[in-house]
Design a protein around this motif. Structure first.
Motif, PDB file in Angstrom:
ATOM      1  N   ILE A 110     -12.090   4.449   9.793  1.00  0.00           N
ATOM      2  CA  ILE A 110     -11.757   5.661   9.042  1.00  0.00           C
ATOM      3  C   ILE A 110     -10.378   5.526   8.412  1.00  0.00           C
ATOM      4  O   ILE A 110     -10.158   5.952   7.271  1.00  0.00           O
ATOM      5  CB  ILE A 110     -11.827   6.902   9.948  1.00  0.00           C
ATOM      6  CG1 ILE A 110     -13.294   7.232  10.266  1.00  0.00           C
ATOM      7  CG2 ILE A 110     -11.157   8.108   9.288  1.00  0.00           C
ATOM      8  CD1 ILE A 110     -13.481   8.399  11.196  1.00  0.00           C
ATOM      9  N   PHE A 111      -9.445   4.916   9.134  1.00  0.00           N
ATOM     10  CA  PHE A 111      -8.108   4.712   8.580  1.00  0.00           C
ATOM     11  C   PHE A 111      -8.173   3.874   7.305  1.00  0.00           C
ATOM     12  O   PHE A 111      -7.620   4.247   6.266  1.00  0.00           O
ATOM     13  CB  PHE A 111      -7.197   4.021   9.593  1.00  0.00           C
ATOM     14  CG  PHE A 111      -5.892   3.542   9.007  1.00  0.00           C
ATOM     15  CD1 PHE A 111      -4.869   4.433   8.753  1.00  0.00           C
ATOM     16  CD2 PHE A 111      -5.709   2.200   8.676  1.00  0.00           C
ATOM     17  CE1 PHE A 111      -3.668   4.005   8.184  1.00  0.00           C
ATOM     18  CE2 PHE A 111      -4.523   1.759   8.118  1.00  0.00           C
ATOM     19  CZ  PHE A 111      -3.506   2.666   7.872  1.00  0.00           C
ATOM     20  N   HIS A 112      -8.858   2.736   7.385  1.00  0.00           N
ATOM     21  CA  HIS A 112      -8.910   1.836   6.226  1.00  0.00           C
ATOM     22  C   HIS A 112      -9.662   2.469   5.059  1.00  0.00           C
ATOM     23  O   HIS A 112      -9.225   2.350   3.908  1.00  0.00           O
ATOM     24  CB  HIS A 112      -9.548   0.500   6.615  1.00  0.00           C
ATOM     25  CG  HIS A 112      -8.625  -0.407   7.351  1.00  0.00           C
ATOM     26  ND1 HIS A 112      -7.642  -1.145   6.731  1.00  0.00           N
ATOM     27  CD2 HIS A 112      -8.497  -0.664   8.681  1.00  0.00           C
ATOM     28  CE1 HIS A 112      -6.972  -1.848   7.632  1.00  0.00           C
ATOM     29  NE2 HIS A 112      -7.467  -1.566   8.825  1.00  0.00           N
ATOM     30  N   TYR A 113     -10.759   3.145   5.358  1.00  0.00           N
ATOM     31  CA  TYR A 113     -11.500   3.750   4.250  1.00  0.00           C
ATOM     32  C   TYR A 113     -10.721   4.916   3.643  1.00  0.00           C
ATOM     33  O   TYR A 113     -10.673   5.074   2.418  1.00  0.00           O
ATOM     34  CB  TYR A 113     -12.884   4.237   4.686  1.00  0.00           C
ATOM     35  CG  TYR A 113     -13.588   4.853   3.503  1.00  0.00           C
ATOM     36  CD1 TYR A 113     -14.038   4.042   2.465  1.00  0.00           C
ATOM     37  CD2 TYR A 113     -13.699   6.229   3.366  1.00  0.00           C
ATOM     38  CE1 TYR A 113     -14.599   4.583   1.328  1.00  0.00           C
ATOM     39  CE2 TYR A 113     -14.271   6.775   2.237  1.00  0.00           C
ATOM     40  CZ  TYR A 113     -14.714   5.954   1.215  1.00  0.00           C
ATOM     41  OH  TYR A 113     -15.255   6.499   0.081  1.00  0.00           O
ATOM     42  N   SER A 131      -6.205  -1.455  -1.854  1.00  0.00           N
ATOM     43  CA  SER A 131      -6.009  -0.102  -1.330  1.00  0.00           C
ATOM     44  C   SER A 131      -6.792   0.127  -0.037  1.00  0.00           C
ATOM     45  O   SER A 131      -6.507   1.063   0.701  1.00  0.00           O
ATOM     46  CB  SER A 131      -6.418   0.943  -2.375  1.00  0.00           C
ATOM     47  OG  SER A 131      -5.647   0.815  -3.549  1.00  0.00           O
ATOM     48  N   TYR A 132      -7.782  -0.721   0.224  1.00  0.00           N
ATOM     49  CA  TYR A 132      -8.502  -0.647   1.501  1.00  0.00           C
ATOM     50  C   TYR A 132      -7.624  -1.130   2.653  1.00  0.00           C
ATOM     51  O   TYR A 132      -7.924  -0.878   3.819  1.00  0.00           O
ATOM     52  CB  TYR A 132      -9.759  -1.515   1.464  1.00  0.00           C
ATOM     53  CG  TYR A 132     -10.953  -0.903   0.771  1.00  0.00           C
ATOM     54  CD1 TYR A 132     -11.595   0.216   1.286  1.00  0.00           C
ATOM     55  CD2 TYR A 132     -11.472  -1.477  -0.386  1.00  0.00           C
ATOM     56  CE1 TYR A 132     -12.717   0.756   0.667  1.00  0.00           C
ATOM     57  CE2 TYR A 132     -12.599  -0.953  -1.021  1.00  0.00           C
ATOM     58  CZ  TYR A 132     -13.210   0.168  -0.483  1.00  0.00           C
ATOM     59  OH  TYR A 132     -14.322   0.707  -1.097  1.00  0.00           O
ATOM     60  N   LEU A 133      -6.575  -1.882   2.329  1.00  0.00           N
ATOM     61  CA  LEU A 133      -5.662  -2.485   3.308  1.00  0.00           C
ATOM     62  C   LEU A 133      -6.378  -3.434   4.269  1.00  0.00           C
ATOM     63  O   LEU A 133      -5.878  -3.693   5.368  1.00  0.00           O
ATOM     64  CB  LEU A 133      -4.924  -1.396   4.117  1.00  0.00           C
ATOM     65  CG  LEU A 133      -3.977  -0.482   3.342  1.00  0.00           C
ATOM     66  CD1 LEU A 133      -3.198   0.401   4.315  1.00  0.00           C
ATOM     67  CD2 LEU A 133      -3.002  -1.281   2.488  1.00  0.00           C
ATOM     68  N   LEU A 134      -7.531  -3.946   3.865  1.00  0.00           N
ATOM     69  CA  LEU A 134      -8.247  -4.891   4.718  1.00  0.00           C
ATOM     70  C   LEU A 134      -7.554  -6.247   4.760  1.00  0.00           C
ATOM     71  O   LEU A 134      -7.745  -7.027   5.693  1.00  0.00           O
ATOM     72  CB  LEU A 134      -9.692  -5.053   4.219  1.00  0.00           C
ATOM     73  CG  LEU A 134     -10.592  -3.828   4.415  1.00  0.00           C
ATOM     74  CD1 LEU A 134     -11.931  -4.024   3.711  1.00  0.00           C
ATOM     75  CD2 LEU A 134     -10.800  -3.544   5.899  1.00  0.00           C
TER      76      LEU A 134
END
Length: 298
Positions: A110-113, A131-134
């Motif tokens: 949820i944080f990444h999305y 922006s996904y920070l993956l």
């Protein structure tokens, strides 16, 4: 209105989250269909096989309907949606000691999305796959893997420790607090927010001192700081809780110092006045202390 890639990611996330259809299929199969030894019966008896099959099928659908940049956005949104659903399944079907790992996966995905979706809403001009920070950083990946290793090692040798559910509840609350603060910061700053520290002032860049910024000078960092600690409380990871706290504090200590030095260059006295009125929000971090040097002539 949500920009196109924001819409694609949202649709794909919920498509992936449909992995929870396992419970609908399982309930229907057990109550309405006699055991026949068919493929569906086998998948119902093997939830992880069902999840893998579902994930492959939805990715085939994405390949059909999306191409190029749209597919890149969609496949990541779908991955996070599926992962979130798997986290729910783990928290329900796994042995007690492993249930908290399911909650952790839900919080993590949820944080990444939400990072991507909030950027799409507040500052679509800077929206990108990053922006996904993956792909945040190597250090971030190492920290995550270290927390997983600690969790499973302790599950094996100290399973009773992972049954301290009240610590996990506290961790979820801390993560929720961190998420709210960070997302409020992003939505308050809107086009003034960027995941990368800006060294050159954009002509539209203004100093934000209202909303979440009226409480903390760096609410996005405050949110991330507490969120990172909360994830380790969810996992009941004593070593990583301490390590995450010290590492995050050290990182933000340096980050705030550098960023405030830049902000003083951008906004001068306006930022110095803001500094006096509002704290950083991070424990024991005062930020960059500007010193005026005056030369008195005789």
């Amino acid at each position: 209105m949500l920009v196109w890639h924001g819409q694609v990611s949202l649709q794909s996330f919920f498509l992936g989250f449909g992995i929870l259809s396992y419970f609908i299929v399982a309930c229907g199969n057990y109550s309405l269909v006699a055991k026949t030894g068919g493929a569906m019966d086998w998948l119902v008896d093997h939830p992880w096989a069902y999840c893998a099959t579902f994930y492959v099928l939805v990715n085939v659908i994405l390949c059909i309907f999306f191409h190029g940049a749209d597919w890149q956005v969609a496949v990541r949104g779908c991955f996070l949606g599926c992962s979130c659903g798997v986290g729910v399944i783990i928290s329900i079907l796994s042995p007690i000691a492993y249930k908290v790992f399911g909650g952790y996966i839900v919080v993590l995905t949820i944080f990444h999305y939400s990072e991507y979706l909030t950027t799409a809403i507040g500052n679509p001009r800077t929206l990108s796959l990053d922006s996904y920070l993956l792909n945040h950083s190597v250090a971030y990946v190492i920290a995550a893997v270290a927390s997983w290793i600690e969790f499973f090692v302790e599950c094996w040798f100290l399973p009773e420790m992972k049954k301290l559910w009240y610590l996990s509840i506290i961790g979820i609350v801390v993560c929720l607090w961190g998420e709210i603060v960070r997302k409020l910061a992003m939505l308050t700053a809107k086009t003034n927010f960027n995941h990368i520290v800006q060294t050159k002032r954009d002509e539209n860049h203004e100093l934000v001192t209202w909303g979440a910024y009226a409480l903390f000078r760096h609410p996005s960092y405050v949110g991330w700081f507490w969120w990172s600690i909360g994830t380790q409380l969810i996992l009941v990871n004593p070593f990583c809780t301490v390590a995450y706290t010290l590492t995050s504090w050290s990182f933000f200590y340096e980050r705030v110092y550098v960023e405030e030095k830049i902000l003083i260059d951008f906004f001068g006295e306006k930022y110095l006045d803001y500094q006096k009125k509002v704290g950083t929000g991070l424990p024991f971090i005062k930020g960059y202390q500007y010193t005026r040097i005056r030369i008195h002539e005789n």
